[in-house]
Design an enzyme around this catalytic site. Structure first.
Site, PDB file in Angstrom:
ATOM      1  N   LYS A 291       0.824  -1.208   0.000  1.00 19.17           N
ATOM      2  CA  LYS A 291       0.000   0.000   0.000  1.00 19.17           C
ATOM      3  C   LYS A 291       0.866   1.268   0.000  1.00 19.17           C
ATOM      4  O   LYS A 291       2.083   1.202   0.212  1.00 19.17           O
ATOM      5  CB  LYS A 291      -0.920  -0.020   1.221  1.00 19.17           C
ATOM      6  CG  LYS A 291      -1.952  -1.148   1.202  1.00 19.17           C
ATOM      7  CD  LYS A 291      -2.874  -0.999   2.411  1.00 19.17           C
ATOM      8  CE  LYS A 291      -3.846  -2.154   2.515  1.00 19.17           C
ATOM      9  NZ  LYS A 291      -4.775  -1.957   3.649  1.00 19.17           N
TER      10      LYS A 291
ATOM     11  N   PHE B 276     -15.505   4.610   7.632  1.00 19.04           N
ATOM     12  CA  PHE B 276     -14.076   4.838   7.399  1.00 19.04           C
ATOM     13  C   PHE B 276     -13.704   4.851   5.925  1.00 19.04           C
ATOM     14  O   PHE B 276     -12.556   5.110   5.577  1.00 19.04           O
ATOM     15  CB  PHE B 276     -13.232   3.811   8.161  1.00 19.04           C
ATOM     16  CG  PHE B 276     -13.395   2.366   7.729  1.00 19.04           C
ATOM     17  CD1 PHE B 276     -12.754   1.870   6.600  1.00 19.04           C
ATOM     18  CD2 PHE B 276     -14.176   1.491   8.470  1.00 19.04           C
ATOM     19  CE1 PHE B 276     -12.889   0.538   6.218  1.00 19.04           C
ATOM     20  CE2 PHE B 276     -14.322   0.158   8.101  1.00 19.04           C
ATOM     21  CZ  PHE B 276     -13.677  -0.304   6.967  1.00 19.04           C
TER      22      PHE B 276
ATOM     23  N   ARG C  98      -1.810 -14.235   4.660  1.00 23.38           N
ATOM     24  CA  ARG C  98      -2.502 -13.481   5.717  1.00 23.38           C
ATOM     25  C   ARG C  98      -1.866 -13.741   7.085  1.00 23.38           C
ATOM     26  O   ARG C  98      -1.787 -12.853   7.927  1.00 23.38           O
ATOM     27  CB  ARG C  98      -4.005 -13.775   5.703  1.00 23.38           C
ATOM     28  CG  ARG C  98      -4.651 -13.087   4.487  1.00 23.38           C
ATOM     29  CD  ARG C  98      -6.135 -13.332   4.413  1.00 23.38           C
ATOM     30  NE  ARG C  98      -6.900 -12.671   5.449  1.00 23.38           N
ATOM     31  CZ  ARG C  98      -7.346 -11.428   5.397  1.00 23.38           C
ATOM     32  NH1 ARG C  98      -7.069 -10.663   4.361  1.00 23.38           N
ATOM     33  NH2 ARG C  98      -8.078 -10.938   6.376  1.00 23.38           N
TER      34      ARG C  98
ATOM     35  N   THR D 289      -5.402  -7.245  11.141  1.00 27.81           N
ATOM     36  CA  THR D 289      -5.592  -6.021  10.348  1.00 27.81           C
ATOM     37  C   THR D 289      -4.912  -4.818  10.977  1.00 27.81           C
ATOM     38  O   THR D 289      -4.224  -4.058  10.296  1.00 27.81           O
ATOM     39  CB  THR D 289      -7.103  -5.730  10.176  1.00 27.81           C
ATOM     40  OG1 THR D 289      -7.696  -6.831   9.487  1.00 27.81           O
ATOM     41  CG2 THR D 289      -7.342  -4.459   9.380  1.00 27.81           C
TER      42      THR D 289
ATOM     43  N   ARG E  24       2.773  -6.666   9.896  1.00 30.34           N
ATOM     44  CA  ARG E  24       2.109  -5.525  10.552  1.00 30.34           C
ATOM     45  C   ARG E  24       2.554  -5.392  12.007  1.00 30.34           C
ATOM     46  O   ARG E  24       2.707  -4.279  12.521  1.00 30.34           O
ATOM     47  CB  ARG E  24       0.590  -5.689  10.452  1.00 30.34           C
ATOM     48  CG  ARG E  24       0.082  -5.523   9.027  1.00 30.34           C
ATOM     49  CD  ARG E  24      -1.341  -6.012   8.927  1.00 30.34           C
ATOM     50  NE  ARG E  24      -1.925  -5.809   7.608  1.00 30.34           N
ATOM     51  CZ  ARG E  24      -2.978  -6.492   7.171  1.00 30.34           C
ATOM     52  NH1 ARG E  24      -3.545  -7.407   7.949  1.00 30.34           N
ATOM     53  NH2 ARG E  24      -3.460  -6.260   5.968  1.00 30.34           N
TER      54      ARG E  24
ATOM     55  N   GLU F  48     -10.169 -10.072  -7.138  1.00 32.35           N
ATOM     56  CA  GLU F  48      -9.160  -9.008  -7.004  1.00 32.35           C
ATOM     57  C   GLU F  48      -8.042  -9.161  -8.037  1.00 32.35           C
ATOM     58  O   GLU F  48      -7.563  -8.163  -8.583  1.00 32.35           O
ATOM     59  CB  GLU F  48      -8.592  -9.012  -5.576  1.00 32.35           C
ATOM     60  CG  GLU F  48      -9.643  -8.597  -4.551  1.00 32.35           C
ATOM     61  CD  GLU F  48      -9.170  -8.754  -3.103  1.00 32.35           C
ATOM     62  OE1 GLU F  48      -8.011  -9.150  -2.888  1.00 32.35           O
ATOM     63  OE2 GLU F  48      -9.982  -8.488  -2.200  1.00 32.35           O
TER      64      GLU F  48
HETATM   65  P1  CMP Z   1      -7.240  -4.343   4.012  1.00 35.10           P
HETATM   66  O1  CMP Z   1      -6.763  -5.696   4.370  1.00 35.10           O
HETATM   67  O2  CMP Z   1      -6.668  -3.700   2.804  1.00 35.10           O
HETATM   68  O3  CMP Z   1      -8.827  -4.377   3.843  1.00 35.10           O
HETATM   69  C1  CMP Z   1      -9.662  -3.299   4.133  1.00 35.10           C
HETATM   70  C2  CMP Z   1      -8.903  -2.146   4.710  1.00 35.10           C
HETATM   71  O4  CMP Z   1      -9.713  -1.182   5.353  1.00 35.10           O
HETATM   72  C3  CMP Z   1      -8.004  -2.668   5.813  1.00 35.10           C
HETATM   73  O5  CMP Z   1      -6.936  -3.378   5.250  1.00 35.10           O
HETATM   74  C4  CMP Z   1      -7.640  -1.399   6.533  1.00 35.10           C
HETATM   75  O6  CMP Z   1      -6.610  -0.683   5.859  1.00 35.10           O
HETATM   76  C5  CMP Z   1      -8.942  -0.620   6.395  1.00 35.10           C
HETATM   77  N1  CMP Z   1      -9.762  -0.686   7.601  1.00 35.10           N
HETATM   78  C6  CMP Z   1     -10.402  -1.747   8.101  1.00 35.10           C
HETATM   79  N2  CMP Z   1     -11.103  -1.413   9.189  1.00 35.10           N
HETATM   80  C7  CMP Z   1     -10.895  -0.096   9.378  1.00 35.10           C
HETATM   81  C8  CMP Z   1     -11.348   0.843  10.329  1.00 35.10           C
HETATM   82  N3  CMP Z   1     -12.188   0.491  11.302  1.00 35.10           N
HETATM   83  N4  CMP Z   1     -10.934   2.123  10.211  1.00 35.10           N
HETATM   84  C9  CMP Z   1     -10.097   2.479   9.210  1.00 35.10           C
HETATM   85  N5  CMP Z   1      -9.634   1.623   8.256  1.00 35.10           N
HETATM   86  C10 CMP Z   1     -10.032   0.375   8.356  1.00 35.10           C
END
Ligand code: CMP
Length: 152
Positions: free
Chosen positions: A9, A57, A85, A91, A102, A126
């Site tokens: 990203k 968001f 993953r 996340t 991460r 995707e």
């Molecule tokens: P990704 O795995 O790319 O999939 C969805 C993305 O949304 C996630 O990673 C985060 O970057 C973003 N994301 C998910 N939940 C939230 C949240 N509650 N607030 C802000 N960003 C979010």
């Protein structure tokens, strides 16, 4: 063999972490079969994150993902969707275990450095969003016999 879409990203690009993160996938023995440096447009962001478009968001997520280039990749390997993953971690960088990408490099929920498909349907959808079939360069790594047994 499975395939997954991985995006390094904009935060990963801006923080000069691409090399370190690609190395983690290579060190694991996974096979990168497509790669492209590109800008995500707002339209592509809405298609990619269709399930999040209505969430509060989303505007911030779109501004973030379109704010600098990404490196899109297709990675192939056994159980690669889950394996990648697991390598990424939870996340939020605040919750991700130490030793994951991460957990080691992110302290944010939004700026979590890498996206990876979360299942076979998402992966197919995707990959088709980011790559044309002729941009995928399948090949047999010469190291394969040293990475897994023939019956794996
Ligand atoms: P990704 O795995 O790319 O999939 C969805 C993305 O949304 C996630 O990673 C985060 O970057 C973003 N994301 C998910 N939940 C939230 C949240 N509650 N607030 C802000 N960003 C979010």
């Amino acid at each position: 063999m499975e395939r997954t879409l991985v995006l390094l990203k904009p935060d990963c690009v801006q923080r000069r972490l691409m090399g370190k993160i690609i190395s983690r996938f290579e060190d694991k023995g996974l096979n990168i079969i497509a790669a492209k440096f590109m800008h995500v447009t707002p339209d592509l962001a809405k298609q990619h994150y269709a399930e999040h478009v209505e969430k509060p968001f989303y505007p911030g997520l779109e501004a973030f993902i379109t704010g600098a280039p990404v490196m899109a990749m297709v990675i192939e390997g056994l159980e690669v969707i889950r394996v990648v993953r697991d390598i990424l971690g939870a996340t939020s960088g605040l919750k991700a275990a130490a030793g994951t990408i991460r957990g080691d490099f992110s302290s944010s929920r939004q700026m979590n450095l890498v996206h990876a498909s979360d299942g076979p349907e998402a992966s197919a959808r995707e990959i088709a969003l980011y790559f044309k079939p002729d941009e995928i360069c399948e090949y047999e790594p010469t190291l394969t016999p040293w990475l897994k047994a023939g019956d794996e």
